[in-house]
Design an enzyme around this catalytic site. Structure first.
Site, PDB file in Angstrom:
ATOM      1  N   HIS A  83      11.790  -3.870  -7.741  1.00 54.13           N
ATOM      2  CA  HIS A  83      10.461  -3.356  -8.083  1.00 54.13           C
ATOM      3  C   HIS A  83      10.437  -2.671  -9.447  1.00 54.13           C
ATOM      4  CE1 HIS A  83      11.618   0.578  -6.059  1.00 54.13           C
ATOM      5  NE2 HIS A  83      10.831   1.072  -7.004  1.00 54.13           N
ATOM      6  N   ASP A 219      16.371  -4.813  -2.543  1.00 54.59           N
ATOM      7  CA  ASP A 219      15.535  -4.427  -3.693  1.00 54.59           C
ATOM      8  C   ASP A 219      16.382  -4.254  -4.970  1.00 54.59           C
ATOM      9  OD1 ASP A 219      13.601  -3.436  -5.383  1.00 54.59           O
ATOM     10  OD2 ASP A 219      12.836  -1.950  -3.969  1.00 54.59           O
ATOM     11  N   SER A 646      14.413   5.447  -8.310  1.00 54.06           N
ATOM     12  CA  SER A 646      14.588   4.047  -7.950  1.00 54.06           C
ATOM     13  C   SER A 646      15.548   3.382  -8.911  1.00 54.06           C
ATOM     14  CB  SER A 646      13.258   3.325  -7.985  1.00 54.06           C
ATOM     15  OG  SER A 646      12.613   3.528  -6.764  1.00 54.06           O
TER      16      SER A 646
HETATM   17  N1  ARG Z   1       8.093   3.325  -2.255  1.00 55.48           N
HETATM   18  C1  ARG Z   1       9.003   2.909  -3.291  1.00 55.48           C
HETATM   19  C2  ARG Z   1       8.759   3.734  -4.581  1.00 55.48           C
HETATM   20  O1  ARG Z   1       8.007   4.678  -4.532  1.00 55.48           O
HETATM   21  C3  ARG Z   1       8.976   1.438  -3.529  1.00 55.48           C
HETATM   22  C4  ARG Z   1       7.718   0.899  -4.122  1.00 55.48           C
HETATM   23  C5  ARG Z   1       7.733  -0.575  -4.387  1.00 55.48           C
HETATM   24  N2  ARG Z   1       7.436  -1.379  -3.216  1.00 55.48           N
HETATM   25  C6  ARG Z   1       6.181  -1.650  -2.755  1.00 55.48           C
HETATM   26  N3  ARG Z   1       6.038  -2.359  -1.665  1.00 55.48           N
HETATM   27  N4  ARG Z   1       5.093  -1.262  -3.384  1.00 55.48           N
HETATM   28  O2  ARG Z   1       8.718   3.307  -5.684  1.00 55.48           O
HETATM   29  N1  ASP Z   2      10.476   4.250  -4.721  1.00 56.67           N
HETATM   30  C1  ASP Z   2      10.621   5.362  -5.637  1.00 56.67           C
HETATM   31  C2  ASP Z   2      10.847   4.907  -7.087  1.00 56.67           C
HETATM   32  O1  ASP Z   2      10.417   3.852  -7.462  1.00 56.67           O
HETATM   33  C3  ASP Z   2      11.703   6.280  -5.184  1.00 56.67           C
HETATM   34  C4  ASP Z   2      11.176   7.339  -4.265  1.00 56.67           C
HETATM   35  O2  ASP Z   2      10.023   7.773  -4.451  1.00 56.67           O
HETATM   36  O3  ASP Z   2      11.924   7.747  -3.382  1.00 56.67           O
HETATM   37  O4  ASP Z   2      11.324   5.640  -7.916  1.00 56.67           O
END
Ligand code: ARG
Ligand code: ASP
Length: 722
Positions: A83, A219, A646
């Site tokens: 991502h 990921d 991330s």
């Molecule tokens: N929650 C994670 C972060 O805050 C992954 C986000 C990417 N994935 C998604 N399905 N949007 O970045």
């Molecule tokens: N998914 C988040 C990021 O892209 C990481 C988190 O918020 O724990 O940095």
């Protein structure tokens, strides 16, 4: 056996109960190092950060300003999340080469793909410069003058503090203005795409599984840093060569188990762990619910269209994912804050602090602090709420309003800076809008508009709203705006912007969407922004004093880490499951059979590629299976992370790479405001799954051969020893 367990509990619990914290890598010696060693770490603070020899920090660059990456080979190969690399993978994709759907693998270096604006930044040196930044500040009479002097000092120091020509100085504030730290950095701008799994691996589970444990997402994506012949940063050139890092992480396939020590290094973006209870209450009861409701409505509309129309699905997929990401996070955050009694815990903390202030005889300096906080948060409440609605409805989630707002700013440019500035901005806007309109559908946005303007007119504090929003019929208003505004298409926009400044401004002011946004933005700028800014500045000053009081009056043993600010941090903990609710218990590791359990053929979130199914059926995992022959996928631990972490490396006790951080668990998303070690967990991809996908799924063995694998002792081969 029982006795041993008791001993372990007695020994482990006290340290465990205290975990959390994101620490500055140059300041680990002392308390942190001791605690890390107690938790099982085998290396020293000096191995993590040193200016005299290479150290772990030399292998952890900031990736594209928003994520983290780690160097995993002597030839500048770096690993980050799928991502995080998503936009770059997408930018190389077309109908013929759909790298998002099918994945991408460069089988030799010549095939690696350059990325126009992508950059990675390494930290060369970290140095406390608080005294220099605060020179001449104390005696200035007003807060505004103090802030100005600090900014002047910072710009001067950034220019004059020693560094090489190809490096940058960047001074950042810590503890809300109580400490200033210099980072000397090197930024590389030739970063090429090396590999990415298909989205059905790299984004498996998509929004449904986002922020959720148990998780089964691979990921990750791979890039390579290129440098000039002297191994220094350089703009893209085909003559550039792979970067030789000062350090790269050995990759351990020995495997992990519950209670193993882990450490994560990376660039957490923003936390607010030291807010007073009043601020947390406001966030939890007013601001978060407001933005959740706005996004809830927008997402429902978009989802309805996306499910029926594949073209719309493609147009809105990326926007939808990014809006949904924080929508979902805030829902979890509110639940978690309530369940963990964050406000009550803060209140207790404040009571204790007040006692300490009194005992220390510091009433003159700190005695009124909490009362002032209370008064100020009460005063800012309606302004903060109005600001949230303005930003969520106008700037972020109704596209036609956000487009019109850019044109509103264009008019301001004309009013404040004149015709030349206006024309320059106009040219940029016309160019920039092309991409926005490519993914814009007026039918979708009309329905979003109808929902959100209704919320804005009825839920944003009424006393600040313009007359144009009095007693509106949202359906009629949507119809009227979308029928009569030129902003519903790119051609319409170009037509509007055609001509000299005077002509353009006349046309704009007759446009329905423009006129509406102008009334809304004028009302906001007159009735909300100035007062919000004034009160917010006061909160910032109070927060700085509050932080100072906390640091001064807490015992030496207290764990007071600075809030995240996108600088390099170290967090550590243990691999650990958790109990999300009564009678429910989560194990800390997931496996490939869990991917197959979630498999829904043809589904856009839970499809699984045939090749992965075949490997699973054949149990063809090579050297990457665990000792029971199972393929691990993801694991969780008690590391304290946030957005920006991330892509961060997860390391074992010896500083070897064991995983790749990418998310947090649903029940612990309040960790940005209140970290609770009982329930907060970070989520990582197991590095063995990453290697398995590279090697067995993609057949990119040459990449594995670049790395230094650390293998289980019993199975050690000659090769792993050299
Ligand atoms: N929650 C994670 C972060 O805050 C992954 C986000 C990417 N994935 C998604 N399905 N949007 O970045
Ligand atoms: N998914 C988040 C990021 O892209 C990481 C988190 O918020 O724990 O940095």
């Amino acid at each position: 056996m029982k006795f041993l367990r008791l001993l372990i509990i007695l020994f482990v619990l006290p340290t465990f109960a205290q975990q959390g914290g994101m620490w500055i890598p140059s300041l680990l010696k002392g308390m942190n190092e001791t605690e890390m060693k107690n938790l099982g770490m085998k290396i020293s603070a000096d191995d993590i950060y040193s200016v005299n020899h290479s150290s772990l920090k030399d292998a952890v660059p900031h990736f594209d300003g928003g994520c983290t990456a780690e160097v995993i080979s002597p030839k500048g190969l770096i690993l980050t999340n799928h991502h995080c690399g998503y936009d770059n993978i997408q930018s190389h994709s077309s109908v013929e080469h759909d790298y998002l759907t099918d994945g991408f693998w460069a089988m030799k270096m010549e095939d690696e793909l350059p990325n126009k604006d992508l950059f990675v930044t390494f930290i060369v040196r970290i140095e406390d410069v608080t005294n220099k930044v605060l020179e001449g500040v104390v005696n200035l009479p007003t807060e505004a003058e103090k802030q100005k002097k600090i900014q002047d000092n910072i710009s001067m120091l950034n220019k004059t503090l020693p560094k090489e020509a190809y490096q940058e100085n960047s001074i950042r504030t810590f503890y809300d203005g109580n400490q200033y730290i210099l980072f000397v950095t090197e930024t590389f701008r030739d970063v090429r795409l090396v590999g990415a799994p298909p989205s059905s691996i790299g984004k498996f589970g998509s929004d449904t599984d986002n922020w959720v444990w148990p998780r089964h997402t691979g990921d990750f994506s791979l890039f390579r840093i290129y440098a000039d012949k002297n191994n220094r940063p350089a703009a893209y050139s085909k003559d550039n060569v792979p970067y030789t890092p000062k350090h790269y992480f050995p990759v351990s396939i020995k495997g992990i188990q519950e209670n193993d020590f882990t450490m994560v290094m990376g660039y957490p973006g923003r936390t607010q762990e030291y807010l007073p209870s009043y601020a947390v209450e406001q966030l939890m009861n007013s601001l978060d619910p407001a933005r959740i409701e706005v996004r809830d409505r927008a997402l429902k509309v978009q989802d309805g269209f996306m499910r029926k129309d594949n073209a719309i699905k493609i147009q809105y997929a990326s926007k939808y994912a990014s809006v949904a990401n924080y929508w979902k996070k805030w829902i979890g955050e509110v639940k978690g804050l309530k369940k963990s009694n964050a406000v009550g815990i803060k209140q207790k903390f404040e009571k204790d602090l007040t006692d300490k202030i009194n005992k220390a005889g510091k009433q003159a300096e700190y005695g009124n602090l909490l009362l002032e906080f209370k008064t100020n948060y009460e005063a800012i409440a309606p302004y903060a709420l109005a600001r949230e609605y303005f930003s969520e409805v106008v700037l972020r989630n109704t596209e036609i309003l956000s487009f019109a707002y850019r044109l509103y700013q264009l008019e301001q440019v004309y009013n404040t800076k004149g015709e030349q500035a206006f024309n320059d901005r106009k040219v940029n806007l016309v160019a920039g809008f092309e991409a926005l309109y490519k993914d814009f559908n007026a039918n979708v946005d009309e329905k979003v508009f109808e929902q959100l303007i209704d919320l804005y007119a009825n839920k944003s504090p009424k006393q600040f709203l313009p007359a144009t929003l009095n007693n509106i019929n949202a359906t009629q208003m949507a119809e009227d705006v979308f029928k009569n505004s030129k902003l519903t298409s790119y051609n319409g926009l170009k037509e509007l912007l055609n001509g000299d400044a005077k002509t353009v401004l006349e046309k704009l002011n007759q446009d329905k969407a423009f006129a509406l946004v102008k009334s809304i933005a004028d009302a906001y700028n007159n009735n909300v922004a100035p007062k919000y800014d004034e009160l917010n500045l006061k909160n910032i000053a109070l927060q700085r004093t509050y932080m100072k009081a906390i640091m001064e009056l807490s015992p030496k043993s207290a764990r007071i880490f600075p809030d995240a600010n996108s600088t390099l941090r170290v967090t550590y903990g243990k691999v650990k499951g958790y109990q999300p609710s009564d009678a429910v218990s989560y194990a800390p590791i997931t496996y490939l059979n869990g991917v197959m359990e979630k498999y829904v053929p043809g589904d856009y979130e839970f499809d699984v590629p045939q090749r992965l199914i075949d490997l699973y059926n054949a149990k063809d995992y090579g050297q990457y299976a665990d000792k029971n022959g199972k393929m691990p996928v993801a694991f969780i631990a008690t590391n304290h992370t946030t957005g920006g972490n991330s892509g961060s490396p997860a390391l074992d006790a010896n500083g070897n790479l064991i995983g790749l951080n990418f998310d947090r668990v649903w029940e612990g998303t309040m960790s940005d405001i209140h970290y609770d070690p009982v329930i907060c967990r970070n989520i990582m991809v197991d590095i063995r799954y990453v290697l398995f996908v590279i090697d067995k799924y993609a057949g990119a063995k040459h990449l594995i051969e670049e790395m230094k694998l650390v293998k289980p002792a019993a199975k050690a081969t000659k090769k792993s020893k050299k």
